[in-house]
Write a protein that holds these residues in place. Structure first.
Motif, short mmCIF file in Angstrom:
data_model
loop_
_atom_site.label_atom_id
_atom_site.label_comp_id
_atom_site.label_asym_id
_atom_site.label_seq_id
_atom_site.Cartn_x
_atom_site.Cartn_y
_atom_site.Cartn_z
N ASP A 187 -6.28 -4.42 14.13
CA ASP A 187 -4.88 -4.23 14.47
C ASP A 187 -4.08 -3.98 13.18
O ASP A 187 -4.20 -4.74 12.22
CB ASP A 187 -4.37 -5.49 15.18
N ALA A 188 -3.26 -2.94 13.16
CA ALA A 188 -2.46 -2.62 11.98
C ALA A 188 -1.50 -3.75 11.61
O ALA A 188 -1.13 -3.89 10.44
CB ALA A 188 -1.67 -1.34 12.23
N GLU A 189 -1.12 -4.55 12.59
CA GLU A 189 -0.18 -5.63 12.32
C GLU A 189 -0.87 -6.91 11.82
O GLU A 189 -0.19 -7.89 11.52
CB GLU A 189 0.64 -5.92 13.58
N ASN A 190 -2.17 -6.86 11.72
CA ASN A 190 -2.93 -8.01 11.22
C ASN A 190 -4.18 -7.48 10.51
O ASN A 190 -5.29 -7.59 11.02
CB ASN A 190 -3.30 -8.95 12.36
N LEU A 191 -4.00 -6.92 9.33
CA LEU A 191 -5.06 -6.21 8.65
C LEU A 191 -6.09 -7.16 8.04
O LEU A 191 -5.72 -8.12 7.36
CB LEU A 191 -4.47 -5.33 7.54
N PRO A 192 -7.38 -6.91 8.26
CA PRO A 192 -8.43 -7.76 7.69
C PRO A 192 -8.78 -7.33 6.27
O PRO A 192 -9.94 -7.10 5.92
CB PRO A 192 -9.60 -7.51 8.65
N LEU A 193 -7.76 -7.22 5.42
CA LEU A 193 -7.93 -6.75 4.05
C LEU A 193 -7.31 -7.75 3.08
O LEU A 193 -6.33 -8.43 3.41
CB LEU A 193 -7.27 -5.39 3.85
N GLN A 194 -7.87 -7.79 1.89
CA GLN A 194 -7.28 -8.62 0.85
C GLN A 194 -5.94 -8.03 0.41
O GLN A 194 -5.65 -6.85 0.62
CB GLN A 194 -8.23 -8.70 -0.35
N SER A 195 -5.14 -8.84 -0.22
CA SER A 195 -3.86 -8.38 -0.76
C SER A 195 -4.08 -7.52 -2.01
O SER A 195 -5.09 -7.66 -2.71
CB SER A 195 -2.96 -9.58 -1.10
N ASP A 196 -3.15 -6.63 -2.25
CA ASP A 196 -3.11 -5.82 -3.48
C ASP A 196 -4.38 -4.99 -3.66
O ASP A 196 -4.89 -4.87 -4.78
CB ASP A 196 -2.93 -6.71 -4.71
N VAL A 197 -4.87 -4.37 -2.60
CA VAL A 197 -6.17 -3.70 -2.69
C VAL A 197 -6.08 -2.18 -2.57
O VAL A 197 -6.92 -1.47 -3.12
CB VAL A 197 -7.14 -4.26 -1.64
N CYS A 198 -5.06 -1.64 -1.89
CA CYS A 198 -5.01 -0.20 -1.59
C CYS A 198 -4.10 0.55 -2.55
O CYS A 198 -2.99 0.12 -2.84
CB CYS A 198 -4.51 0.02 -0.16
N VAL B 257 -1.02 -3.15 -0.21
CA VAL B 257 -0.88 -2.11 -1.22
C VAL B 257 -0.72 -2.73 -2.60
O VAL B 257 -0.02 -3.73 -2.78
CB VAL B 257 0.34 -1.21 -0.91
N ARG B 258 -1.39 -2.14 -3.57
CA ARG B 258 -1.25 -2.62 -4.94
C ARG B 258 0.14 -2.34 -5.48
O ARG B 258 0.80 -1.39 -5.06
CB ARG B 258 -2.28 -1.92 -5.84
N PRO B 259 0.62 -3.13 -6.43
CA PRO B 259 1.87 -2.78 -7.10
C PRO B 259 1.78 -1.37 -7.67
O PRO B 259 0.82 -1.01 -8.34
CB PRO B 259 1.97 -3.83 -8.22
N GLY B 260 2.76 -0.55 -7.34
CA GLY B 260 2.73 0.85 -7.74
C GLY B 260 2.07 1.75 -6.72
O GLY B 260 2.11 2.98 -6.85
N GLY B 261 1.43 1.16 -5.70
CA GLY B 261 0.76 1.95 -4.66
C GLY B 261 1.74 2.50 -3.64
O GLY B 261 2.92 2.12 -3.61
N TYR B 262 1.25 3.37 -2.78
CA TYR B 262 2.11 4.12 -1.87
C TYR B 262 1.77 3.86 -0.40
O TYR B 262 0.62 3.63 -0.04
CB TYR B 262 1.97 5.62 -2.14
#
Length: 270
Positions: A105-116, A142-147
């Motif tokens: 689900d896009a509203e609950n992403l199974p991803l670490q922070s600051d990764v994309c 999204v990483r700092p500076g990421g889009y």
């Protein structure tokens, strides 16, 4: 809220996934509008190299080749709520290296922070129920500076269908999409910096009212989740088609969309 269903969020998401599961084999053949929007959005993404790219709401994977060829990511994450869409995408783009297919689900992403480095999403987030929470979640991954680069339907889409139904009954027959100004407010409230935004009217034309509605069903976009939804009687359907036919012009039967195109960036840490 983009819509206000009378059922639980979990039930809404299950029904939504089933709708797109059913559309997985017909989506590409009927996705002319979706391809127009995708091509424009691809031209807006600002990177020429990325380590991790998230294609949010990847569907049948139409963006995967372009993102891979342009950005040469180390990891390409194709995420969708529909498992069948992901199967179709993974089979179609089996030669793409380092591409991972994730049903979530896009509203609950199974991803670490600051990764994309990039979250890319074309015509998917209109199905999310809480835009502000969604953008906060995208800010997180999204990483700092990421889009974050996305397109989504806005208020005023498919007014031809609403016009045809007016006077026949008082039910909603299309989703109530968020207004463009509200969408932008949610983006900035999440902490993302808005780099560019545009609202575009994109009209499509069909040979008949039936083919216009068919184009929605075959891409899974006719889904309205509400316990108030009822089976439409043959007489009401005939009346709707008659009213829709009255909107015909020399170009055919119109079906128009208001599409928001947005490029945002997570601020760099100071």
């Amino acid at each position: 809220m983009l819509i206000t269903p009378d059922i639980s969020t979990a039930s809404y998401k299950r029904q939504l996934a089933k709708r797109f599961d059913r559309a997985s084999l017909t989506y590409d053949a009927y996705a002319d509008f979706q391809k127009i929007v995708l091509d424009r959005l691809l031209m807006m993404q600002p990177l020429n190299k990325a380590d991790v790219v998230l294609d949010l709401g990847t569907g049948t994977g139409q963006a995967l080749t372009a993102l891979s060829e342009t950005l040469s990511p180390t990891y390409n994450i194709a995420l969708d709520l529909s498992s069948r869409m992901l199967v179709t995408a993974s089979e179609r783009y089996s030669t793409l290296e380092n591409t991972y297919y994730v049903c979530a689900d896009a509203e609950n992403l199974p991803l670490q922070s600051d990764v994309c480095d990039l979250v890319f999403s074309s015509l998917a987030i209109q199905w999310c129920l809480n835009p502000l929470a969604l953008f906060k979640e995208l800010y997180r991954v999204v990483r700092p500076g990421g889009y974050v680069v996305f397109s989504t339907l806005s208020q005023g889409s498919m007014l031809e269908i609403s016009k045809a139904w007016s006077g026949i009954d008082d039910k909603e027959h299309i989703h109530q999409y968020v207004a463009f100004d509200t969408l932008i407010d949610n983006v900035t409230a999440s902490g993302l910096n808005l780099l560019s935004s545009a609202l575009s009217d994109i009209p499509m034309w069909f040979d008949s009212p039936e083919s216009a509605i068919h184009s929605l069903k075959k891409v899974g976009a006719s889904f309205i989740s509400s316990e108030r939804d009822q089976v439409i009687s043959p007489s009401k359907w005939k009346a709707f088609l008659y009213e829709y036919e009255r909107q015909r012009s020399e170009l055919g039967i119109p079906l128009s969309y208001q599409v928001a195109f947005v490029v945002a960036q997570r601020p760099n840490r100071v």
